[in-house]
Design an enzyme around this catalytic site. Structure first.
Site, PDB file in Angstrom:
ATOM      1  CB  ALA A  31      -0.946  -0.003   1.203  1.00 29.60           C
ATOM      2  NE  ARG A  43      -1.250  -4.270   9.275  1.00 33.28           N
ATOM      3  CZ  ARG A  43      -1.901  -4.719   8.208  1.00 33.28           C
ATOM      4  NH1 ARG A  43      -1.721  -4.134   7.038  1.00 33.28           N
ATOM      5  NH2 ARG A  43      -2.733  -5.743   8.303  1.00 33.28           N
ATOM      6  CB  ILE A 114      -7.115  -3.815  -4.963  1.00 30.99           C
ATOM      7  CG1 ILE A 114      -7.521  -2.739  -3.941  1.00 30.99           C
ATOM      8  CG2 ILE A 114      -6.801  -5.124  -4.249  1.00 30.99           C
ATOM      9  CD1 ILE A 114      -8.764  -3.075  -3.113  1.00 30.99           C
ATOM     10  CG  HIS A 130      -4.132  -8.736  -1.541  1.00 28.63           C
ATOM     11  ND1 HIS A 130      -3.416  -7.911  -0.689  1.00 28.63           N
ATOM     12  CD2 HIS A 130      -3.848  -9.995  -1.139  1.00 28.63           C
ATOM     13  CE1 HIS A 130      -2.740  -8.642   0.175  1.00 28.63           C
ATOM     14  NE2 HIS A 130      -2.983  -9.913  -0.081  1.00 28.63           N
ATOM     15  CB  CYS A 138     -22.131 -11.585 -12.545  1.00 32.88           C
ATOM     16  SG  CYS A 138     -23.708 -12.423 -12.214  1.00 32.88           S
ATOM     17  CB  CYS A 159     -25.612  -9.634 -13.105  1.00 34.28           C
ATOM     18  SG  CYS A 159     -25.318  -9.932 -14.854  1.00 34.28           S
ATOM     19  CB  SER A 201       4.246  -3.239   7.417  1.00 31.04           C
ATOM     20  OG  SER A 201       3.039  -3.950   7.167  1.00 31.04           O
TER      21      SER A 201
END
Length: 247
Positions: A31, A43, A114, A130, A138, A159, A201
């Site tokens: 991240a 974090r 993501i 991830h 769907c 959907c 981390s």
């Protein structure tokens, strides 16, 4: 003992020198890579887990599989507001990694993010451990919907074709990582001679455990704050990762 650099300009010079010497570089990030793009990490003091929400659930629970099933309205509200970042743009770290791939230096990016920013910067071989907010699937017919489509919906999305629930293609707490992605990440990390770990981390497993597969000769960690793997590293850059990749 690993050499530690806190000055970002010095880190950039050292990182460039090491990359220039390497034959096959792999980047493994989290991240912290996207904080310079305006996306909070998890974090740090300003991270997602230290923010206060109106919801009665913690961020960890809001991203859990059981809450997705049992309280979908709360899940999707949090997902749209906090996990999707359509305005975010790649920062210098994303751009440099894409450039290194184009130059034939970097063979893969393994990411826990993501947000799709590596692809937006031009990286092609991106292993998304991830998942991605840019794919929403769907659960009945398998049709894939975009992030834009998801953000235009309200409540629990279904959907239009078959009525099935649309689930973000992201790995929630209590869900397993995709085995194909794990295998691809292990293959990439175990075959490179330089591994750069950035913006993570290294406390979230099983992703953090992938570091053990590195067999090369130059391990670099670039992260604001220490990680459990710092003692194993050849170089630790304790500084802003976007600035460390500014060369």
């Amino acid at each position: 003992m690993a050499r530690t650099i806190t000055n970002p300009q010095e880190a950039a010079q050292e990182l460039k020198a090491r990359v220039d010497k390497a034959d096959n570089v792999v980047f493994f990030g989290g991240a912290g890579v996207s904080t310079a793009s305006g996306i909070p990490d998890f974090r740090s003091p300003q991270g997602l887990y230290n923010q206060h929400f109106s919801s009665k659930y913690s961020p960890e629970e809001l991203l859990s599989h059981h809450l997705y099933l049992e309280h979908p309205d709360d899940f999707y509200d949090f997902y749209r507001k906090m996990m999707c970042a359509p305005e975010a743009r790649p920062n210098q770290a994303h751009k440099k990694l894409a450039q290194l791939e184009q130059e034939g230096k970097l063979s893969a990016v393994v990411t826990q993010n993501i947000d799709g920013l590596h692809q937006a910067a031009g990286s092609r071989n991106v292993i998304e451990l991830h998942g991605s907010t840019y794919r929403n699937i769907c659960q009945k017919c398998g049709k894939v919907y975009s992030q834009e489509w998801m953000l235009a919906t309200e409540g629990v999305p279904h959907c239009p074709d078959c009525g099935g629930r649309i689930k973000p293609d992201v790995v929630l707490y209590e869900e397993a990582l995709d085995e194909g992605n794990i295998y691809a990440a292990i293959k990439a990390i175990s075959s490179c001679d330089m591994l750069i770990i950035g913006g993570t981390s290294l406390v979230v497993y099983p992703a953090a455990g992938l570091v053990q597969y590195f067999q090369g000769n130059d391990l670099v960690i670039c992260n604001m704050g220490g990680t459990p793997q710092d003692g194993r590293a050849d170089l630790v850059c304790d500084c802003d990762i976007a600035k460390a990749f500014d060369w």
